[in-house]
Design a protein around this motif. Structure first.
Motif, short mmCIF file in Angstrom:
data_model
loop_
_atom_site.label_atom_id
_atom_site.label_comp_id
_atom_site.label_asym_id
_atom_site.label_seq_id
_atom_site.Cartn_x
_atom_site.Cartn_y
_atom_site.Cartn_z
N GLY A 75 8.01 14.82 -7.76
CA GLY A 75 6.95 14.35 -7.08
C GLY A 75 8.36 13.36 -6.57
N PHE A 76 9.83 12.71 -6.92
CA PHE A 76 9.87 11.60 -6.49
C PHE A 76 10.60 11.76 -5.37
N PHE A 77 11.72 12.89 -4.72
CA PHE A 77 12.02 13.41 -3.63
C PHE A 77 10.58 13.53 -2.40
N PRO A 78 9.48 14.64 -2.39
CA PRO A 78 8.75 14.55 -1.57
C PRO A 78 8.03 13.19 -1.20
N SER A 79 7.71 12.08 -2.41
CA SER A 79 7.44 11.56 -2.28
C SER A 79 8.27 10.69 -0.98
N THR A 80 9.73 9.96 -1.75
CA THR A 80 10.47 9.56 -0.88
C THR A 80 10.65 9.85 0.38
N ALA A 81 10.99 11.37 0.67
CA ALA A 81 10.62 11.88 2.15
C ALA A 81 9.14 11.42 2.79
N ALA B 111 -3.31 9.50 5.87
CA ALA B 111 -3.11 11.27 5.68
C ALA B 111 -1.90 11.54 6.41
N HIS B 112 -1.15 10.18 7.05
CA HIS B 112 0.20 10.91 6.75
C HIS B 112 1.41 11.32 5.93
N PHE B 113 0.86 10.45 5.25
CA PHE B 113 1.80 10.45 3.87
C PHE B 113 1.58 11.88 3.31
N LYS B 114 0.06 12.01 2.99
CA LYS B 114 -0.18 13.48 2.75
C LYS B 114 0.09 13.99 2.91
N ASN B 115 0.44 14.93 4.25
CA ASN B 115 0.69 15.65 5.01
C ASN B 115 2.07 16.21 5.02
N TYR C 170 1.09 -1.20 0.04
CA TYR C 170 -0.16 0.34 0.45
C TYR C 170 1.23 1.04 -0.18
N LEU C 171 1.89 1.39 0.61
CA LEU C 171 3.11 2.67 0.39
C LEU C 171 3.80 2.56 -0.40
N ASN C 172 4.07 1.74 -1.37
CA ASN C 172 4.48 1.55 -1.89
C ASN C 172 3.75 2.02 -3.32
N ILE C 173 2.63 1.85 -3.50
CA ILE C 173 1.68 2.52 -4.29
C ILE C 173 1.57 4.09 -3.69
N LEU C 174 1.33 4.83 -2.91
CA LEU C 174 1.48 5.97 -2.82
C LEU C 174 2.21 6.28 -2.40
N TRP C 175 3.67 6.46 -2.85
CA TRP C 175 5.02 6.30 -3.34
C TRP C 175 4.39 6.61 -4.98
N LEU C 176 4.65 5.72 -5.22
CA LEU C 176 4.43 6.06 -6.94
C LEU C 176 3.51 6.93 -7.01
N VAL C 177 1.95 7.01 -6.88
CA VAL C 177 0.64 7.77 -7.13
C VAL C 177 1.89 9.36 -6.44
#
Length: 215
Positions: free
Chosen positions: A39-45, A65-69, A22-29
């Motif tokens: 998007g790569f660096f903020p998504s990775t952070a 919610a945490h990933f988005k914030n 699930y987290l990996n899919i969020l990372w890719l999105v």
């Protein structure tokens, strides 16, 4: 009812597998939303921040919610940080290739210097986001700490390289895993190793302070 024995172990690992997928899919999105380059660096952070929470036994956090914030909060800073690493890597690579093309002894010596510098850079890069997720520092301080960690903790640096290599090797052998674990599994291993290193450094620091107080 809590499962025990092999059923409990199976449930535990399946739960982690689903969370990482699930987290990996969020990372890719997140990468896609930022059109890759932004998007790569903020998504990775954001991904490393979630994993850090999990490893601190905060497994009940609201992941989306945490990933988005974190993605929104760290968008500018993480891009500055990430592209600073990228620029530094390009400089080292270009200098190495330039001096390798000059057939003289002094150029060979300088090439060797940049080769060693490049190796240190690559290992430092493995610490870049674990350190970023763990501390609140300036970009200069992040670089300094990553470098000091690599030079002062060779054993953990070897573990970080292996911690990156084995999951990466697994992905190359089973490409179907990449969309589900390509980023999250590697990040989990790096965070676990770096957390152990942070704990060791903290214990050593406390021990040093106590010894100074005794003196």
């Amino acid at each position: 009812m809590e499962l025990t024995g092999w059923r409990g172990s199976l449930y535990h690992y399946m739960d982690w597998a689903l969370k990482l997928a699930y987290l990996n899919i969020l990372w890719l999105v997140g990468i896609i939303i930022g059109i890759g380059i932004a998007g790569f660096f903020p998504s990775t952070a954001a991904m490393f921040s979630v994993i850090r929470k999990w490893t601190q036994e905060e497994e009940d956090i609201k992941v989306f919610a945490h990933f988005k914030n974190e993605y929104k909060k760290e968008f500018l800073q993480s891009n500055k940080y990430g592209y600073s690493w990228a620029v530094l890597g390009v400089i080292i690579y270009v200098d190495l290739q330039f001096f390798r093309g000059i057939p003289t002894i002094w150029a060979l010596v300088i090439s060797l210097f940049f080769f060693i510098l490049g190796a240190i850079y690559i290992v430092s890069l493995l610490y870049a986001f674990p350190v970023y997720a763990q501390f609140q520092l300036t970009i200069k301080q992040y670089f300094k700490n990553c470098l000091l960690i690599v030079l002062s903790n060779p054993l953990f640096s070897v573990l970080m390289v292996l911690g990156f290599y084995f999951p990466y090797y697994l992905m190359t052998k089973v490409p179907g895993l990449i969309p589900f674990f390509g980023g999250s599994l590697i990040s989990l291993v790096l965070v676990i190793i770096s957390n152990r290193m942070f704990e060791t450094l903290e214990k050593n620091n406390k021990k040093y302070i106590e010894e100074q107080e005794i003196k």
